[in-house]
Each structure stands twice: as structure tokens, then as C-alpha cells.
Design a protein around this motif. Structure first.
Motif, PDB file in Angstrom:
ATOM      1  N   LYS A  82      66.174  34.857  49.718  1.00 20.36           N
ATOM      2  CA  LYS A  82      67.298  34.123  50.296  1.00 20.36           C
ATOM      3  C   LYS A  82      67.557  32.858  49.475  1.00 20.36           C
ATOM      4  O   LYS A  82      66.614  32.202  49.024  1.00 20.36           O
ATOM      5  CB  LYS A  82      66.997  33.775  51.754  1.00 20.36           C
ATOM      6  CG  LYS A  82      68.186  33.200  52.521  1.00 20.36           C
ATOM      7  CD  LYS A  82      67.830  33.014  53.987  1.00 20.36           C
ATOM      8  CE  LYS A  82      68.938  32.308  54.737  1.00 20.36           C
ATOM      9  NZ  LYS A  82      68.582  32.097  56.145  1.00 20.36           N
ATOM     10  N   THR A  83      68.833  32.533  49.303  1.00 20.75           N
ATOM     11  CA  THR A  83      69.197  31.390  48.461  1.00 20.75           C
ATOM     12  C   THR A  83      68.817  30.056  49.089  1.00 20.75           C
ATOM     13  O   THR A  83      68.715  29.053  48.387  1.00 20.75           O
ATOM     14  CB  THR A  83      70.701  31.399  48.138  1.00 20.75           C
ATOM     15  OG1 THR A  83      71.444  31.402  49.364  1.00 20.75           O
ATOM     16  CG2 THR A  83      71.073  32.626  47.313  1.00 20.75           C
ATOM     17  N   ARG A  84      68.608  30.035  50.417  1.00 23.30           N
ATOM     18  CA  ARG A  84      68.177  28.809  51.084  1.00 23.30           C
ATOM     19  C   ARG A  84      66.937  29.098  51.921  1.00 23.30           C
ATOM     20  O   ARG A  84      66.810  30.163  52.513  1.00 23.30           O
ATOM     21  CB  ARG A  84      69.289  28.288  52.001  1.00 23.30           C
ATOM     22  CG  ARG A  84      70.511  27.843  51.215  1.00 23.30           C
ATOM     23  CD  ARG A  84      71.471  26.944  51.990  1.00 23.30           C
ATOM     24  NE  ARG A  84      71.267  26.823  53.399  1.00 23.30           N
ATOM     25  CZ  ARG A  84      72.205  27.089  54.304  1.00 23.30           C
ATOM     26  NH1 ARG A  84      73.386  27.497  53.962  1.00 23.30           N
ATOM     27  NH2 ARG A  84      71.950  26.920  55.581  1.00 23.30           N
ATOM     28  N   GLN A  85      66.040  28.136  51.977  1.00 23.07           N
ATOM     29  CA  GLN A  85      64.846  28.295  52.799  1.00 23.07           C
ATOM     30  C   GLN A  85      65.198  28.192  54.284  1.00 23.07           C
ATOM     31  O   GLN A  85      66.238  27.642  54.647  1.00 23.07           O
ATOM     32  CB  GLN A  85      63.819  27.222  52.449  1.00 23.07           C
ATOM     33  CG  GLN A  85      63.145  27.422  51.108  1.00 23.07           C
ATOM     34  CD  GLN A  85      61.972  26.463  50.924  1.00 23.07           C
ATOM     35  OE1 GLN A  85      61.996  25.331  51.380  1.00 23.07           O
ATOM     36  NE2 GLN A  85      60.941  26.939  50.255  1.00 23.07           N
ATOM     37  N   ALA A  86      64.323  28.714  55.123  1.00 29.04           N
ATOM     38  CA  ALA A  86      64.441  28.606  56.575  1.00 29.04           C
ATOM     39  C   ALA A  86      63.197  27.910  57.094  1.00 29.04           C
ATOM     40  O   ALA A  86      62.083  28.382  56.855  1.00 29.04           O
ATOM     41  CB  ALA A  86      64.585  29.990  57.199  1.00 29.04           C
ATOM     42  N   ALA A  96      71.872  46.368  43.035  1.00 32.62           N
ATOM     43  CA  ALA A  96      72.631  45.235  43.558  1.00 32.62           C
ATOM     44  C   ALA A  96      71.911  43.933  43.201  1.00 32.62           C
ATOM     45  O   ALA A  96      70.720  43.801  43.457  1.00 32.62           O
ATOM     46  CB  ALA A  96      72.785  45.357  45.062  1.00 32.62           C
ATOM     47  N   ASP A  97      72.621  42.999  42.611  1.00 29.68           N
ATOM     48  CA  ASP A  97      72.034  41.718  42.221  1.00 29.68           C
ATOM     49  C   ASP A  97      71.907  40.760  43.394  1.00 29.68           C
ATOM     50  O   ASP A  97      71.184  39.783  43.337  1.00 29.68           O
ATOM     51  CB  ASP A  97      72.876  41.056  41.129  1.00 29.68           C
ATOM     52  CG  ASP A  97      72.745  41.791  39.803  1.00 29.68           C
ATOM     53  OD1 ASP A  97      71.754  42.524  39.627  1.00 29.68           O
ATOM     54  OD2 ASP A  97      73.631  41.638  38.970  1.00 29.68           O
ATOM     55  N   GLY A  98      72.638  41.032  44.469  1.00 32.20           N
ATOM     56  CA  GLY A  98      72.581  40.172  45.638  1.00 32.20           C
ATOM     57  C   GLY A  98      73.068  40.924  46.857  1.00 32.20           C
ATOM     58  O   GLY A  98      73.682  41.979  46.740  1.00 32.20           O
ATOM     59  N   LEU A  99      72.804  40.387  48.020  1.00 34.70           N
ATOM     60  CA  LEU A  99      73.304  40.983  49.253  1.00 34.70           C
ATOM     61  C   LEU A  99      73.435  39.914  50.322  1.00 34.70           C
ATOM     62  O   LEU A  99      72.836  38.848  50.237  1.00 34.70           O
ATOM     63  CB  LEU A  99      72.410  42.136  49.721  1.00 34.70           C
ATOM     64  CG  LEU A  99      70.902  41.949  49.790  1.00 34.70           C
ATOM     65  CD1 LEU A  99      70.507  41.363  51.128  1.00 34.70           C
ATOM     66  CD2 LEU A  99      70.222  43.283  49.601  1.00 34.70           C
ATOM     67  N   LEU A 100      74.261  40.228  51.304  1.00 38.63           N
ATOM     68  CA  LEU A 100      74.497  39.327  52.428  1.00 38.63           C
ATOM     69  C   LEU A 100      73.918  39.976  53.674  1.00 38.63           C
ATOM     70  O   LEU A 100      74.245  41.118  53.994  1.00 38.63           O
ATOM     71  CB  LEU A 100      76.000  39.081  52.621  1.00 38.63           C
ATOM     72  CG  LEU A 100      76.396  38.279  53.863  1.00 38.63           C
ATOM     73  CD1 LEU A 100      75.854  36.862  53.799  1.00 38.63           C
ATOM     74  CD2 LEU A 100      77.904  38.269  54.030  1.00 38.63           C
ATOM     75  N   GLY A 156      67.558  35.765  63.681  1.00 38.99           N
ATOM     76  CA  GLY A 156      68.840  35.807  62.990  1.00 38.99           C
ATOM     77  C   GLY A 156      69.075  34.580  62.137  1.00 38.99           C
ATOM     78  O   GLY A 156      69.551  34.673  61.000  1.00 38.99           O
ATOM     79  N   SER A 157      68.715  33.414  62.650  1.00 35.88           N
ATOM     80  CA  SER A 157      68.932  32.179  61.896  1.00 35.88           C
ATOM     81  C   SER A 157      68.049  32.127  60.649  1.00 35.88           C
ATOM     82  O   SER A 157      68.366  31.432  59.687  1.00 35.88           O
ATOM     83  CB  SER A 157      68.673  30.961  62.780  1.00 35.88           C
ATOM     84  OG  SER A 157      67.305  30.881  63.132  1.00 35.88           O
ATOM     85  N   ILE A 158      66.960  32.877  60.656  1.00 35.29           N
ATOM     86  CA  ILE A 158      66.051  32.916  59.509  1.00 35.29           C
ATOM     87  C   ILE A 158      66.523  33.931  58.477  1.00 35.29           C
ATOM     88  O   ILE A 158      66.619  33.628  57.289  1.00 35.29           O
ATOM     89  CB  ILE A 158      64.613  33.255  59.970  1.00 35.29           C
ATOM     90  CG1 ILE A 158      64.070  32.126  60.854  1.00 35.29           C
ATOM     91  CG2 ILE A 158      63.696  33.504  58.778  1.00 35.29           C
ATOM     92  CD1 ILE A 158      62.772  32.479  61.569  1.00 35.29           C
ATOM     93  N   VAL A 159      66.832  35.150  58.915  1.00 32.59           N
ATOM     94  CA  VAL A 159      67.083  36.236  57.962  1.00 32.59           C
ATOM     95  C   VAL A 159      68.531  36.345  57.505  1.00 32.59           C
ATOM     96  O   VAL A 159      68.800  36.954  56.471  1.00 32.59           O
ATOM     97  CB  VAL A 159      66.607  37.600  58.515  1.00 32.59           C
ATOM     98  CG1 VAL A 159      65.119  37.559  58.845  1.00 32.59           C
ATOM     99  CG2 VAL A 159      67.413  38.042  59.721  1.00 32.59           C
ATOM    100  N   GLU A 160      69.465  35.778  58.250  1.00 36.25           N
ATOM    101  CA  GLU A 160      70.862  35.906  57.846  1.00 36.25           C
ATOM    102  C   GLU A 160      71.188  34.959  56.701  1.00 36.25           C
ATOM    103  O   GLU A 160      70.689  33.843  56.639  1.00 36.25           O
ATOM    104  CB  GLU A 160      71.799  35.631  59.032  1.00 36.25           C
ATOM    105  CG  GLU A 160      71.769  36.736  60.062  1.00 36.25           C
ATOM    106  CD  GLU A 160      72.808  36.562  61.151  1.00 36.25           C
ATOM    107  OE1 GLU A 160      73.177  37.580  61.743  1.00 36.25           O
ATOM    108  OE2 GLU A 160      73.233  35.432  61.418  1.00 36.25           O
ATOM    109  N   GLY A 161      72.032  35.431  55.786  1.00 37.98           N
ATOM    110  CA  GLY A 161      72.466  34.604  54.672  1.00 37.98           C
ATOM    111  C   GLY A 161      72.538  35.394  53.385  1.00 37.98           C
ATOM    112  O   GLY A 161      72.448  36.623  53.367  1.00 37.98           O
TER     113      GLY A 161
END
Length: 98
Positions: A36-40, A1-5, A15-20
Motif C-alpha cells: 500500500k502506498t500509505r501506511q495504516a 499489474a503494476d498497481g491495484l486499488l 476496511g480503513s487498513i486494507v483499502e487504498g
């Protein structure tokens, strides 16, 4: 898999850190590493596998700001899955299964 949600984490802070959205980044110990595509909070969020070279209790899938780092947000003990497990994560890493 090249990506995942990543979704469905019940822990408000973690959750706010790992979700995305995560994209395939590299490999570690023979399994894929996702970033993750965005930093937390200004930190990268990595999802990676660690083998049993440091003992069985350290082997499994991890969420943290860097591969093999000391800071960890979530953990899954499945050492046999070739991809990150969809459920059964411990959040926080030493807490109950979410």
C-alpha cells in the motif's frame, strides 16, 4: 499489474487498513507482492501470496503488515489465481466472506 486499488470492504476497522492504492513491490512464492502506498496505523500494508508449504489452510492470498507475518487482516483461499482475487475475501481473516 503494476498497481491495484482495493475498495469495497464492509468491515469498518479492517476496511480503513486494507483499502487504498497498492503498487507492485516484489514477489513471494512465485506471485506478485503489493504494498500500500500509505501506511495504516504506522504499519506497512502488504498483499501477498503464500503457498502450501505450511499446509493447505495457510495457502492463499493475505493482507498483513509483512509477508509471512503473524498479524493478518484479510485472507482469500484461492491458491490458483496469478493475481489477488477481486472479491470473496474473509475479513477478518478467520471471519465470514465479505
Amino acid at each position: 499489474a503494476d498497481g491495484l486499488l482495493v475498495s469495497g470492504c464492509q468491515h469498518a476497522t479492517v476496511g480503513s487498513i486494507v483499502e487504498g492504492d497498492f503498487l507492485l513491490h516484489s514477489q513471494n512464492h512465485g506471485k506478485p507482492v503489493y504494498k500500500k502506498t500509505r501506511q495504516a496505523n504506522g504499519l506497512d500494508v502488504m498483499l501477498y501470496f503464500w503457498d502450501d508449504r505450511d499446509g493447505p489452510k495457510f495457502s492463499g492470498w493475505w493482507f498483513g503488515p509483512k509477508v509471512g507475518g503473524e498479524q493478518i487482516w484479510a485472507y482469500h483461499a484461492d491458491r490458483y489465481s496469478s493475481l489477488p482475487p477481486a472479491s470473496g475475501w474473509q475479513v477478518p481473516y478467520d471471519g465470514p466472506i465479505d
